[in-house]
Design an enzyme around this catalytic site. Structure first.
Site, mmCIF file in Angstrom:
data_model
loop_
_atom_site.group_PDB
_atom_site.id
_atom_site.type_symbol
_atom_site.label_atom_id
_atom_site.label_comp_id
_atom_site.label_asym_id
_atom_site.label_seq_id
_atom_site.Cartn_x
_atom_site.Cartn_y
_atom_site.Cartn_z
ATOM 1 N N ALA A 132 0.865 -1.184 0.000
ATOM 2 C CA ALA A 132 0.000 0.000 0.000
ATOM 3 C C ALA A 132 0.896 1.226 0.000
ATOM 4 C CB ALA A 132 -0.909 -0.007 1.225
ATOM 5 N N MET A 133 0.956 1.908 -1.128
ATOM 6 C CA MET A 133 1.861 3.044 -1.307
ATOM 7 C C MET A 133 1.078 4.352 -1.189
ATOM 8 S SD MET A 133 4.271 1.518 -4.365
ATOM 9 C CE MET A 133 5.566 2.744 -4.121
ATOM 10 N N SER A 134 1.621 5.272 -0.402
ATOM 11 C CA SER A 134 0.944 6.550 -0.157
ATOM 12 C C SER A 134 1.618 7.713 -0.871
ATOM 13 C CB SER A 134 0.928 6.837 1.345
ATOM 14 O OG SER A 134 2.253 7.038 1.816
ATOM 15 N N GLY A 135 2.761 7.457 -1.505
ATOM 16 C CA GLY A 135 3.534 8.550 -2.078
ATOM 17 C C GLY A 135 4.499 9.150 -1.086
ATOM 18 N N GLY A 136 4.625 8.546 0.106
ATOM 19 C CA GLY A 136 5.552 9.005 1.132
ATOM 20 C C GLY A 136 6.779 8.118 1.225
ATOM 21 N N VAL A 137 7.715 8.510 2.067
ATOM 22 C CA VAL A 137 8.983 7.794 2.138
ATOM 23 C C VAL A 137 8.845 6.436 2.811
ATOM 24 C CG1 VAL A 137 9.680 8.903 4.318
ATOM 25 C CG2 VAL A 137 11.433 8.030 2.743
ATOM 26 N N CYS A 139 -9.546 3.239 9.699
ATOM 27 C CA CYS A 139 -9.108 2.999 8.323
ATOM 28 C C CYS A 139 -8.232 1.751 8.234
ATOM 29 C CB CYS A 139 -8.346 4.215 7.803
ATOM 30 S SG CYS A 139 -7.824 4.073 6.077
ATOM 31 N N GLY A 149 3.741 0.928 5.318
ATOM 32 C CA GLY A 149 4.882 1.638 5.901
ATOM 33 C C GLY A 149 4.688 1.980 7.360
ATOM 34 N N CYS A 151 -6.616 12.761 5.855
ATOM 35 C CA CYS A 151 -6.528 12.692 4.396
ATOM 36 C C CYS A 151 -7.792 13.184 3.695
ATOM 37 C CB CYS A 151 -6.204 11.265 3.952
ATOM 38 S SG CYS A 151 -7.461 10.053 4.402
#
Length: 375
Positions: free
Chosen positions: A8-13, A113, A137, A205
């Site tokens: 699950a990618m959030s666009g964060g590091v 969530c 993450g 969010c």
């Protein structure tokens, strides 16, 4: 055959490094981002009196974040999918969030969530696709069927995972749980990930801007009395009972603002906010609902009632309903928040706080001796 994992990618590091670590470890990695945002950016929710600004994406999980996540996936050479979860998110997160505030509770949407979206709907979709695991993450560790606090005490996110089901645990991976945040950023720099220096998002969010302005837009609010819970005297006027939470001290609309008063109860049906001195906001126990236990509870546990507050020792008085008595008083035990249980570093489970018990100022009962029913 390598194990297949949906990250699950959030666009964060953090999620970027998670994908990188799993690929380096030999997993077949598939990146995905859940789309929660509408077709058009919402207008920012601004405090009253401030001029309107152009529409903008001001929260996490946005088209810009999806672009960053896709860049990372391309760099790592893994497929990336954008999954439309707008209906799921509306049903499982936004509507319950607004309902809680409307009924005088202070919700924890991030915990919900994780339970119903990331480790609920998304995990089921991964299984349908033939993937073995879902990875995130989060700064938390899994050892067998036990969830442990993350190594980094400043980033530990186990508090938000108390609702994870036992059945889901074997299929979850948390690659950065054994690292500190500086170590994660350093690893991202060495790997050349474009998210290495990306700042962290602090907003919910689905709220672009100010939370109170968002609630004013979504809920039918009206002014009403602020009442001293100990004397019954009207001491101020509020702008809508649903805007207040237990322990709040500022913005109470008191006639005598120099007095030190805290919110000790909220009754949206009667449209009353109750205030009192600090001892009236101190509780020596709680009752929970919707409990989820990941392990058998010992007679004494540690309980944490907010993300950034330290845990306190508590005796388990009953399991159904879950009732705890604290070893020392706790400030602002807010209905709707999470009561999360630990034994050392191990996450034992948790519950939604239904109400505080054993109030230090005797507010478990009203002036007429009846049990308080705000919650």
């Amino acid at each position: 055959m390598s194990k297949r994992v949906l990250v699950a990618m959030s666009g964060g590091v953090d999620s970027s490094v998670s994908a990188y670590l799993l690929k380096e470890a030999g997993y077949e990695v598939v990146g995905a981002m859940m789309r929660f945002w509408p077709d058009e950016p919402p207008p920012p929710a601004l405090p009253m009196g401030e001029p309107a600004e152009p529409k903008a994406w001001e929260s996490c999980c946005t088209p810009d974040a999806a672009y960053e996540a896709r860049r990372v996936a391309d760099l790592l050479g893994i497929p990336f999918y954008l999954l439309d979860y707008r209906e799921v998110f509306e049903e499982e997160i936004i509507r319950p969030f607004l309902r809680d505030y409307a009924e005088g509770r202070t919700p924890n949407p991030c915990a919900r969530c994780n339970t119903f979206v990331k480790f609920g709907a998304l995990l089921k979709q991964a299984q349908r696709l033939g993937l073995d695991y879902v990875a995130t993450g989060h700064y938390v560790r899994r050892e067998g069927e036990a969830l442990l606090r993350g190594v980094d005490p400043f980033k530990d996110q186990s508090y938000f995972l108390w609702g994870t089901s036992k059945e889901a645990l074997p299929r979850l991976l948390f690659p950065v749980g054994g690292l500190t945040k500086p170590e994660v950023r350093a690893m991202a720099e060495r790997a050349g990930l474009p998210t290495a220096r990306k700042p962290e998002s602090q907003n919910l969010c689905f709220v672009a801007g100010d939370l109170k302005s968002f609630l004013r837009e979504k809920l039918p609010l009206r002014p009403g009395p602020v009442v001293d819970a100990l004397t019954g005297e009207v001491v101020g006027e509020h702008g809508g009972a649903s805007l207040y939470t237990l322990g709040q001290r500022k913005g109470l609309g008191l006639h005598k603002p120099h007095l030190e008063r805290y919110v000790v109860g909220v009754d949206p049906k009667a449209n009353v906010v109750y205030v009192g001195p600090k001892e009236a906001a101190l509780w020596q126990g709680l009752e929970g609902k919707e409990a989820n236990l990941l392990a058998e509870l010992p007679e004494e546990v540690e309980v944490q009632v907010r993300y950034r507050t330290p845990p306190v020792r508590a005796k388990v008085e009953s399991l159904n309903p879950l009732r705890l008595r604290f070893a020392s008083p706790v400030f602002a035990v807010a209905p709707g928040q999470s009561a999360v249980l630990y034994q050392g570093e191990r996450l034992l489970g948790g519950a939604v706080i239904r109400r505080g018990l054993y109030n230090l100022a005797g507010l478990d009962r009203s002036l007429t001796g009846e049990v308080w029913t705000f919650y």
